[in-house]
Enzyme design. Structure first.
Site, PDB file in Angstrom:
ATOM      1  N   SER A   1       0.835  -1.199   0.000  1.00 43.57           N
ATOM      2  CA  SER A   1       0.000   0.000   0.000  1.00 43.57           C
ATOM      3  C   SER A   1       0.863   1.240   0.000  1.00 43.57           C
ATOM      4  CB  SER A   1      -0.867  -0.016   1.267  1.00 43.57           C
ATOM      5  OG  SER A   1      -1.431   1.255   1.495  1.00 43.57           O
TER       6      SER A   1
ATOM      7  N   TYR B   1      -1.784  -1.109  11.174  1.00 41.74           N
ATOM      8  CA  TYR B   1      -2.022  -1.626   9.821  1.00 41.74           C
ATOM      9  C   TYR B   1      -0.873  -1.235   8.892  1.00 41.74           C
ATOM     10  CZ  TYR B   1      -3.411  -1.117   4.978  1.00 41.74           C
ATOM     11  OH  TYR B   1      -3.389  -1.118   3.610  1.00 41.74           O
TER      12      TYR B   1
ATOM     13  N   LYS C   1       2.282  -3.491   6.792  1.00 46.19           N
ATOM     14  CA  LYS C   1       2.694  -3.449   5.379  1.00 46.19           C
ATOM     15  C   LYS C   1       4.202  -3.173   5.277  1.00 46.19           C
ATOM     16  CE  LYS C   1      -1.286  -4.232   3.351  1.00 46.19           C
ATOM     17  NZ  LYS C   1      -1.564  -5.536   2.711  1.00 46.19           N
TER      18      LYS C   1
ATOM     19  N   PHE D   1      -2.373   2.835  -4.554  1.00 46.56           N
ATOM     20  CA  PHE D   1      -2.886   4.100  -4.045  1.00 46.56           C
ATOM     21  C   PHE D   1      -4.345   3.864  -3.607  1.00 46.56           C
ATOM     22  CE2 PHE D   1       0.536   7.087  -3.871  1.00 46.56           C
ATOM     23  CZ  PHE D   1       1.545   6.261  -4.313  1.00 46.56           C
TER      24      PHE D   1
ATOM     25  N   ASN E   1     -13.463   3.854   4.144  1.00 48.73           N
ATOM     26  CA  ASN E   1     -12.930   4.559   2.982  1.00 48.73           C
ATOM     27  C   ASN E   1     -13.999   5.388   2.270  1.00 48.73           C
ATOM     28  OD1 ASN E   1     -11.195   1.603   2.823  1.00 48.73           O
ATOM     29  ND2 ASN E   1     -10.123   3.533   3.085  1.00 48.73           N
TER      30      ASN E   1
HETATM   31  C1  UD1 Z   1      -6.957   4.905   4.002  1.00 50.29           C
HETATM   32  C2  UD1 Z   1      -5.967   4.575   5.073  1.00 50.29           C
HETATM   33  C3  UD1 Z   1      -4.767   3.939   4.438  1.00 50.29           C
HETATM   34  C4  UD1 Z   1      -5.193   2.681   3.695  1.00 50.29           C
HETATM   35  C5  UD1 Z   1      -6.251   3.054   2.665  1.00 50.29           C
HETATM   36  C6  UD1 Z   1      -6.829   1.831   1.977  1.00 50.29           C
HETATM   37  C7  UD1 Z   1      -6.295   6.178   6.889  1.00 50.29           C
HETATM   38  C8  UD1 Z   1      -5.723   7.335   7.642  1.00 50.29           C
HETATM   39  N1  UD1 Z   1      -5.610   5.777   5.812  1.00 50.29           N
HETATM   40  O1  UD1 Z   1      -6.331   5.787   3.083  1.00 50.29           O
HETATM   41  O2  UD1 Z   1      -3.824   3.590   5.436  1.00 50.29           O
HETATM   42  O3  UD1 Z   1      -4.089   2.114   3.024  1.00 50.29           O
HETATM   43  O4  UD1 Z   1      -7.326   3.740   3.316  1.00 50.29           O
HETATM   44  O5  UD1 Z   1      -7.590   1.049   2.841  1.00 50.29           O
HETATM   45  O6  UD1 Z   1      -7.331   5.643   7.246  1.00 50.29           O
HETATM   46  N2  UD1 Z   1     -12.798  10.943   3.777  1.00 50.29           N
HETATM   47  C9  UD1 Z   1     -13.811  11.815   4.144  1.00 50.29           C
HETATM   48  N3  UD1 Z   1     -14.926  11.287   4.708  1.00 50.29           N
HETATM   49  C10 UD1 Z   1     -15.069   9.955   4.972  1.00 50.29           C
HETATM   50  C11 UD1 Z   1     -14.029   9.070   4.596  1.00 50.29           C
HETATM   51  C12 UD1 Z   1     -12.892   9.611   4.007  1.00 50.29           C
HETATM   52  O7  UD1 Z   1     -13.712  13.032   3.962  1.00 50.29           O
HETATM   53  O8  UD1 Z   1     -16.107   9.573   5.515  1.00 50.29           O
HETATM   54  C13 UD1 Z   1     -11.587  11.504   3.149  1.00 50.29           C
HETATM   55  C14 UD1 Z   1     -10.334  11.203   3.928  1.00 50.29           C
HETATM   56  O9  UD1 Z   1     -10.120  12.163   4.910  1.00 50.29           O
HETATM   57  C15 UD1 Z   1      -9.285  11.208   2.812  1.00 50.29           C
HETATM   58  C16 UD1 Z   1     -10.069  10.720   1.566  1.00 50.29           C
HETATM   59  O10 UD1 Z   1     -11.439  10.890   1.897  1.00 50.29           O
HETATM   60  O11 UD1 Z   1      -8.859  12.516   2.586  1.00 50.29           O
HETATM   61  C17 UD1 Z   1      -9.797   9.284   1.250  1.00 50.29           C
HETATM   62  O12 UD1 Z   1     -10.000   8.505   2.428  1.00 50.29           O
HETATM   63  P1  UD1 Z   1      -9.886   6.905   2.404  1.00 50.29           P
HETATM   64  O13 UD1 Z   1     -10.735   6.369   1.337  1.00 50.29           O
HETATM   65  O14 UD1 Z   1     -10.124   6.431   3.801  1.00 50.29           O
HETATM   66  O15 UD1 Z   1      -8.379   6.635   1.954  1.00 50.29           O
HETATM   67  P2  UD1 Z   1      -6.997   7.110   2.597  1.00 50.29           P
HETATM   68  O16 UD1 Z   1      -7.177   8.001   3.758  1.00 50.29           O
HETATM   69  O17 UD1 Z   1      -6.153   7.611   1.499  1.00 50.29           O
END
Ligand code: UD1
Length: 339
Positions: free
Chosen positions: A124, A148, A152, A177, A198
């Site tokens: 990841s 987590y 990795k 990504f 996510n």
């Molecule tokens: C997250 C994990 C990362 C993991 C990846 C895949 C964290 C801090 N990071 O990445 O370690 O490898 O998922 O499983 O959890 N967002 C919102 N509202 C929400 C959910 C997300 O605004 O309800 C935003 C987040 O703040 C972020 C973006 O959406 O800026 C993407 O979030 P997400 O899909 O969780 O991915 P990552 O944070 O990149």
């Protein structure tokens, strides 16, 4: 090749299984269904048009894993099986370390005992840690800020050490990504266990009416609209990256190769919200919320190495990702059936 796909009934594993079969490989799945449902398998077989053999096993059990390798002959392993929820890993670090590291260790022992040398590992971009510059390149140092992420980082290190000890190994570390989207048929897709963490599955659940609104975590990031940016890539592009990596392992002299799998183009949370609203034709109510601990402003790949060495590019657009996710979610509002 005859390929063991661990976690093959999960989100990325199922899409990759289909593409491996389409590329002419034979796939055997190993999964304990702790985070996926057995009903995935029937759908996979319908889409693949061939039976897909599977074993329900716990890969952390060395004896069970050794037995699997005694029963079946494999030319390569694609290793997806693992726990992946950041928040859960903070609450349950022992389970994360023991599951994620344990399964990799017993797989590696079984591979060594049976002369299986090719492994594609599901890593990841989280391994670039909190302070990496963008775009992220494969030679950046690795770190993590939650269990987590550390699993990795540690699994990558274990794999590098194993390849140093046995340079005949051919290992691919694929740093994903943000995988989103689903198969065009709408019959397989991401079906998170419990409450999703996510962005994309949350957007899809809001659009389909399973949740009221989306919290936007952080509106004061130094980006054009104040929300954090990520490198979303279509799971079908990601699956193709695994097929390409496996092909490349047959041609390279490098015991370990590391490749970023991303588009190289970042998209903000608000841009995703509006793309998903457009693709679904549904309103996505949002509520501004504080930053989520551990989140970074910007994360996106430099995908040049994968392009040069694998001939791979992620070509599907944000619109494709949203349209395909919506097809899956609207046809399967509650995910895969239990039985
Ligand atoms: C997250 C994990 C990362 C993991 C990846 C895949 C964290 C801090 N990071 O990445 O370690 O490898 O998922 O499983 O959890 N967002 C919102 N509202 C929400 C959910 C997300 O605004 O309800 C935003 C987040 O703040 C972020 C973006 O959406 O800026 C993407 O979030 P997400 O899909 O969780 O991915 P990552 O944070 O990149």
């Amino acid at each position: 090749m005859r390929i063991l796909v661990t976690g093959g009934s999960g989100y990325i594993g199922s899409h990759t299984t289909l593409q491996l079969i389409a590329a002419g490989h034979e796939v055997v799945i190993a999964d304990n269904f702790s985070r996926s449902k057995p009903s995935v398998l029937g759908r996979l077989e319908s889409l693949a048009g061939v039976p897909v053999k599977h074993h329900v096993i716990d890969l952390t059990d060395e004896e069970e894993t050794a037995r699997l390798f005694a029963e079946e002959a494999f030319d390569a392993v694609v290793h997806f099986a693992g726990l992946k929820a950041v928040g859960e890993s903070v609450a349950m670090p022992l389970e994360y370390y023991s599951n994620n590291l344990g399964s990799t260790l017993s797989l590696l022992s079984a591979m060594r005992a049976n002369g299986v040398r090719k492994l594609v590992f599901s890593s990841s971009a989280t391994v670039y840690g909190e302070h990496a510059q963008v775009p992220m390149q494969e030679d950046f140092p690795t770190s993590a800020n939650n269990p987590y992420g550390w699993t990795k980082v540690m699994q990558e290190q274990i794999l590098r050490d194993v390849a140093t000890a046995d340079p005949t190994m051919r290992i691919a570390l694929l740093r994903y990504f943000n995988p989103v989207g689903s198969h065009q048929s709408g019959t397989i897709g991401e079906d998170p266990h419990g409450v999703p963490n996510n962005l994309m599955p949350l957007l899809a659940q809001v659009a389909v009416g399973r949740r009221e609104l989306l919290h936007v975590y952080g509106t004061d990031y130094p980006t054009s609209d104040g929300t954090a940016r990520r490198d979303y890539l279509h799971v079908e592009d990601l699956a193709a990256g695994h097929v390409a990596a496996l092909d490349r392992l047959g041609a390279t002299d490098e015991p370990v190769s590391t490749w970023n799998l991303g588009t190289g183009t970042p998209t903000s949370v608000l841009e995703m919200v509006s793309a998903f609203a457009e693709a679904s034709g549904r309103k996505i109510p949002t509520l501004d919320a504080p930053r989520r601990p551990g989140d970074i402003a910007d994360s996106y790949a430099d995908p040049a190495k994968a392009q040069a060495e694998l001939g791979w590019v992620a070509s599907r657009t944000i619109q494709d990702m949203c349209t395909d996710t919506w097809r899956w979610q609207s046809q399967n509002p509650d995910g895969f059936p239990d039985a």
